[in-house]
Structure formats: structure tokens, C-alpha cells
Design an enzyme around this catalytic site. Structure first.
Site, mmCIF file in Angstrom:
data_model
loop_
_atom_site.group_PDB
_atom_site.id
_atom_site.type_symbol
_atom_site.label_atom_id
_atom_site.label_comp_id
_atom_site.label_asym_id
_atom_site.label_seq_id
_atom_site.Cartn_x
_atom_site.Cartn_y
_atom_site.Cartn_z
ATOM 1 N N ILE A 1 10.412 -9.317 18.923
ATOM 2 C CA ILE A 1 10.061 -7.862 19.119
ATOM 3 C C ILE A 1 8.714 -7.432 18.417
ATOM 4 C CG2 ILE A 1 10.770 -5.560 19.177
ATOM 5 C CD1 ILE A 1 13.674 -6.538 19.710
ATOM 6 N N ASP B 1 7.191 -10.484 6.741
ATOM 7 C CA ASP B 1 8.126 -11.223 7.561
ATOM 8 C C ASP B 1 8.491 -12.264 6.357
ATOM 9 O OD1 ASP B 1 9.174 -11.966 10.475
ATOM 10 O OD2 ASP B 1 9.401 -13.429 9.032
ATOM 11 N N PRO C 1 16.014 -7.879 11.729
ATOM 12 C CA PRO C 1 17.720 -7.714 11.828
ATOM 13 C C PRO C 1 18.426 -7.096 10.719
ATOM 14 C CG PRO C 1 17.080 -10.016 11.366
ATOM 15 C CD PRO C 1 15.748 -9.201 11.190
ATOM 16 N N THR D 1 13.698 0.913 15.552
ATOM 17 C CA THR D 1 14.282 0.723 16.570
ATOM 18 C C THR D 1 15.111 -0.736 16.351
ATOM 19 O OG1 THR D 1 12.184 -0.879 17.357
ATOM 20 C CG2 THR D 1 12.498 1.280 18.218
ATOM 21 N N SER D 2 15.222 -1.099 14.906
ATOM 22 C CA SER D 2 16.022 -2.238 14.575
ATOM 23 C C SER D 2 17.531 -1.903 14.598
ATOM 24 C CB SER D 2 15.473 -2.899 13.341
ATOM 25 O OG SER D 2 15.805 -2.114 12.314
ATOM 26 N N ARG D 3 18.083 -1.498 13.516
ATOM 27 C CA ARG D 3 19.468 -1.103 13.149
ATOM 28 C C ARG D 3 19.394 0.124 12.256
ATOM 29 N NH1 ARG D 3 20.284 -3.309 17.300
ATOM 30 N NH2 ARG D 3 21.619 -4.889 17.781
ATOM 31 N N GLU E 1 25.952 5.010 13.566
ATOM 32 C CA GLU E 1 26.043 5.169 15.152
ATOM 33 C C GLU E 1 27.238 4.345 15.941
ATOM 34 O OE1 GLU E 1 22.796 4.149 17.592
ATOM 35 O OE2 GLU E 1 22.446 2.213 16.664
ATOM 36 N N HIS F 1 19.680 4.832 21.201
ATOM 37 C CA HIS F 1 19.664 3.320 21.262
ATOM 38 C C HIS F 1 19.493 3.018 22.624
ATOM 39 C CE1 HIS F 1 21.706 -0.326 18.907
ATOM 40 N NE2 HIS F 1 20.629 -0.597 19.929
HETATM 41 P P1 NAI Z 1 13.874 -11.871 15.754
HETATM 42 O O1 NAI Z 1 14.909 -12.744 15.076
HETATM 43 O O2 NAI Z 1 12.973 -12.600 16.924
HETATM 44 O O3 NAI Z 1 12.938 -11.390 14.807
HETATM 45 C C1 NAI Z 1 13.316 -10.880 13.454
HETATM 46 C C2 NAI Z 1 12.162 -11.087 12.333
HETATM 47 O O4 NAI Z 1 12.789 -10.635 11.177
HETATM 48 C C3 NAI Z 1 11.898 -12.568 12.012
HETATM 49 O O5 NAI Z 1 10.688 -12.992 12.088
HETATM 50 C C4 NAI Z 1 12.700 -12.915 10.675
HETATM 51 O O6 NAI Z 1 11.934 -13.784 9.987
HETATM 52 C C5 NAI Z 1 12.298 -11.388 10.118
HETATM 53 N N1 NAI Z 1 13.228 -11.208 8.930
HETATM 54 C C6 NAI Z 1 14.661 -11.637 9.016
HETATM 55 N N2 NAI Z 1 14.888 -11.211 7.752
HETATM 56 C C7 NAI Z 1 14.041 -10.864 6.928
HETATM 57 C C8 NAI Z 1 13.877 -10.164 5.789
HETATM 58 N N3 NAI Z 1 14.944 -10.146 4.860
HETATM 59 N N4 NAI Z 1 12.631 -9.709 5.518
HETATM 60 C C9 NAI Z 1 11.687 -9.693 6.148
HETATM 61 N N5 NAI Z 1 11.885 -10.203 7.484
HETATM 62 C C10 NAI Z 1 12.981 -10.810 7.745
HETATM 63 O O7 NAI Z 1 14.750 -10.639 16.269
HETATM 64 P P2 NAI Z 1 14.167 -9.612 17.335
HETATM 65 O O8 NAI Z 1 14.539 -10.212 18.757
HETATM 66 O O9 NAI Z 1 12.476 -9.423 17.138
HETATM 67 O O10 NAI Z 1 15.140 -8.485 17.135
HETATM 68 C C11 NAI Z 1 14.713 -7.648 15.834
HETATM 69 C C12 NAI Z 1 15.925 -6.649 15.855
HETATM 70 O O11 NAI Z 1 15.594 -5.678 16.731
HETATM 71 C C13 NAI Z 1 17.294 -7.126 16.234
HETATM 72 O O12 NAI Z 1 18.012 -7.795 15.203
HETATM 73 C C14 NAI Z 1 17.970 -5.883 16.559
HETATM 74 O O13 NAI Z 1 18.763 -5.515 15.336
HETATM 75 C C15 NAI Z 1 17.057 -4.943 17.022
HETATM 76 N N6 NAI Z 1 17.029 -4.776 18.586
HETATM 77 C C16 NAI Z 1 17.355 -3.537 18.683
HETATM 78 C C17 NAI Z 1 17.316 -3.250 20.148
HETATM 79 C C18 NAI Z 1 17.458 -1.743 20.548
HETATM 80 O O14 NAI Z 1 17.568 -1.363 21.725
HETATM 81 N N7 NAI Z 1 17.053 -0.572 19.784
HETATM 82 C C19 NAI Z 1 17.398 -4.188 21.337
HETATM 83 C C20 NAI Z 1 17.110 -5.386 20.619
HETATM 84 C C21 NAI Z 1 17.177 -6.139 19.378
#
Ligand code: NAI
Length: 338
Positions: A155, A174, A207, A233-235, A264, A303
Site C-alpha cells: 500500500i 521501512d 502492519p 489507514t493502517s491500524r 475500534e 474503516h
Molecule cells: P505490506 O506487508 O505489503 O507492507 C507493510 C510494510 O511495512 C512492509 O514494507 C514492511 O517491511 C513494513 N514494516 C513492517 N514492520 C515495520 C516496522 N516495525 N517498522 C517499519 N516498517 C515496517 O502490507 P500492506 O498490504 O501494505 O498493508 C499495510 C497495512 O495496511 C496492513 O497491515 C493493514 O493493517 C492495513 N490495511 C488497512 C486497510 C483498511 O481498510 N484501512 C485495508 C488493508 C490493509
């Protein structure tokens, strides 16, 4: 033609005709709008395949009622609502939808960013009262501003692409930088402190894990460039709500856009707010979050970042594929207990 009984929970009615177009006959498919629970699991007692979304908590007690189930196909990326160990013990396969809306969530992040940068909330409020003056409505351009992307994964990379399209300079933090991506997309990796300190717009895409719990907290808010806007928009729990309130109160942040709120997950329905079992700390975070609603410079969405027609279609397409591949004996997108 699929000849197995399949029950979909938490699903909208349009899915019925779509499934039919894909070979799932009406008499084989049951669609239920509510999440799967102990009290409505009987509807799937004879189903070999059960498809759910994130508000269906598939635990031992629910599984006890699903005596024929062989596949649980969740239509989400996350699967923390399913007891994977118990499924494994019972020989039940679990599949998920690993990717469906990276651009979708990033586009929503930009909806929140633009709403804040162009002061849409007070502007709409004003015009709804037939007030035509511009007082308090001066926004700012994104062009030439710095975008800070925290978590440059699927994302986050789309947010970077969109930010670059607006003519923004982009810094990203990252845990696992990939220099080739920075070169191709034209951004720079930087430590968290620098991203917070130099960005006019900060967007969170990490995440929720141990390391990222309250990543934005009472300490890190003091590293943020004065007057920046923060979008999440993460958590919810990536941001400590108390720190967010302080940052807004003292002007460290000039605005916040939140699709996710701390706590939430405990309040899908209003009645849950009154539940005796809700931990006080969670209730506190929820109350603090909702207290932000009245502010002109805070915009909250429920959300919905993932929720576009195209993303929903992609979710169903992958789920259909997961079900078909399972029934054909070569299951895809299988998730297993850690
Ligand atoms: P992804 O796994 O592709 O990307 C997450 C990135 O965060 C990775 O590049 C990873 O290296 C980095 N990361 C992990 N731990 C870290 C840390 N401690 N410090 C710095 N970087 C770190 O995940 P994606 O698909 O991009 O999704 C991200 C988050 O978005 C999901 O985990 C979810 O919580 C949230 N999400 C929210 C939605 C919504 O409707 N609001 C829908 C889908 C996802």
C-alpha cells in the site's frame, strides 16, 4: 458447475448473481448477511465450504457446529479471526485473499490527505449552512511538499506513486528498505526521526505488530514537523490516541485523517460500548478517538479504505478461485498456523 454446498457469511446480495455467472448454482449457495456466529452456524452445518469476512469469529465452538466443513475461505487478507490451530487439528483448510486493494487503500489515504489539505470538512459544513465566506478555509498545495510514508510495502508504494504524481518529494521509513524501488519510484528512504521531522504530510502503512504498536506516541510526536498532517489507514493502535490529542492540541499536528481508531475492533455496534466486558483502557481510547470527531481539522472514516467496487470484485474473484482450486484438489492461498 460447482456441486458442493457453500455458505457465504457477511455478504451482500449482488454476490448471488455474480456467483451464478461463475458456475455456482443457486440451490448450492446460501448467502447470509450477518457474520458467522454460534447461533447461526446451523445454516452451514452441512456445507463443505464456508466463506467469511473479518467479523466472523471462527473458534472451536463455531467449528463444532460445522460438521461437514472442509474449507474456510476468508475474504480478507488477515485471518486472526480464525482459530487456525483448531482448523488444522480437524483437517480443515483455510484460505485467504492475500492482495486485493493496495491502490484502493492508498487512494483512500489521499482522499483523507486532500480533505485535510483543502479543508473539505469545514467547507462542506459552511456551505450546508448557506454561508459563502472563505474564512478558515485556506488550504495548502501538495505540490512541492514532503510526503512521509511510514511502511513502504504494497500500500505504501502506491501512496508513494500517487504522492509523486502530485509533485511531492517523498521520504519513506521501512524496516526492510529496497533501494531499487526508491530509484524507480523516485523517493528516498530515511530513518523514522527524519521522516517525521521533514514531512508536511505523514501517512501510516505499517502492519500492527509489536514494533509498530504506538509508533506515534508521546515521545515521537515531538519529532514531527510543526503543523504537519497525519493520516492513518493502517491500524488504530499504531497511533497512541492520547498522543494524537496532545499533538493536535498544541499544534504539532494541524490535522489528522483517520480510517482506523484505537479500540475500534471492540465496537462494531453501539451496544458494545455499554458492555461490561470492555476493558477500561480500550474504552478510554475509544472515547478519546470519538471526542476528536467535532474538530474541524480531524476527519474520521469508518474503516472503509479497502471498500471500493473494484476491490470488492477482486476479493470475490480470488475467493471463487480459492474455492474452485480447493475443490479441484490443488488449493491456493492456503494459510497455516505459525
Ligand atoms: P505490506 O506487508 O505489503 O507492507 C507493510 C510494510 O511495512 C512492509 O514494507 C514492511 O517491511 C513494513 N514494516 C513492517 N514492520 C515495520 C516496522 N516495525 N517498522 C517499519 N516498517 C515496517 O502490507 P500492506 O498490504 O501494505 O498493508 C499495510 C497495512 O495496511 C496492513 O497491515 C493493514 O493493517 C492495513 N490495511 C488497512 C486497510 C483498511 O481498510 N484501512 C485495508 C488493508 C490493509
Amino acid at each position: 458447475m460447482v456441486d458442493t454446498k457453500i455458505v457465504f457469511y457477511e455478504v451482500e446480495d449482488w454476490v448471488r448473481s455474480y456467483l451464478k455467472e461463475h458456475g455456482f448454482e443457486d440451490d448450492k449457495v446460501v448467502l447470509i448477511a450477518e457474520p458467522l456466529r454460534e447461533d447461526n452456524a446451523y445454516e452451514a452445518a452441512e456445507a463443505e465450504v464456508v466463506s467469511v469476512f473479518v467479523y466472523s469469529f471462527v473458534d472451536k465452538r463455531v467449528l463444532d457446529k460445522l460438521s461437514a466443513v472442509r474449507l474456510i475461505a476468508t475474504r480478507s487478507t488477515g485471518y486472526d479471526h480464525i482459530d487456525l490451530k483448531e482448523c488444522k487439528r480437524r483437517g480443515i483448510t483455510v484460505s485467504n485473499v492475500p492482495r486485493y486493494g493496495e491502490n484502493t487503500v492508498a487512494e483512500h489515504a489521499f482522499a483523507l490527505i486532500l480533505a485535510l489539505s483543502r479543508k473539505l470538512k469545514p467547507a462542506v459544513f459552511k456551505i450546508n449552512q448557506l454561508k459563502f465566506d472563505l474564512e478558515g478555509l485556506r488550504g495548502f498545495d501538495l505540490k512541492d511538499k514532503t510526503l512521509g510514508v511510514i511502511g513502504a510495502g504494497a500500500i505504501g508504494l502506491h501512496s508513494i506513486r500517487i504522492g509523486r504524481g502530485f509533485g511531492m518529494r517523498v521520504l519513506a521509513f521501512d524496516k526492510y528498505p529496497q533501494p531499487i524501488l526508491a530509484e524507480v519510484l523516485g523517493f528516498e528512504y530515511a530513518p523514522l526521526e527524519r521522516v517525521l521531522g521533514e514531512s508536511d504530510v505523514i501517512t501510516l502503512h505499517v502492519p500492527l505488530v509489536k514494533d509498530t504498536y504506538h509508533l506515534i506516541n508521546m515521545d515521537t510526536i515531538h519529532q514531527i514537523k510543526r503543523g504537519a498532517i497525519l493520516v492513518n489507514t493502517s491500524r488504530g493502535a499504531v497511533v497512541q490516541t492520547e498522543a494524537l490529542v496532545v499533538a493536535l492540541d498544541v499544534g504539532i499536528l494541524s490535522g489528522a485523517g483517520l480510517d482506523v481508531l484505537e479500540g475500534e475492533e471492540s465496537i462494531k455496534e453501539e451496544a458494545q460500548l455499554l458492555s461490561d466486558t470492555l476493558p477500561v483502557e480500550k474504552l478510554r481510547a475509544i472515547v478519546r478517538s470519538y471526542a476528536l470527531l467535532h474538530r474541524d481539522n480531524v476527519i474520521i472514516t469508518p474503516h472503509v479504505a479497502f471498500y471500493s467496487a473494484e476491490a470488492e470484485r477482486r476479493i470475490i474473484d480470488t475467493t471463487i478461485d480459492n474455492i474452485n482450486s480447493f475443490l479441484e484438489g490443488s488449493p491456493r492461498n492456503i494459510v497455516k498456523p505459525a
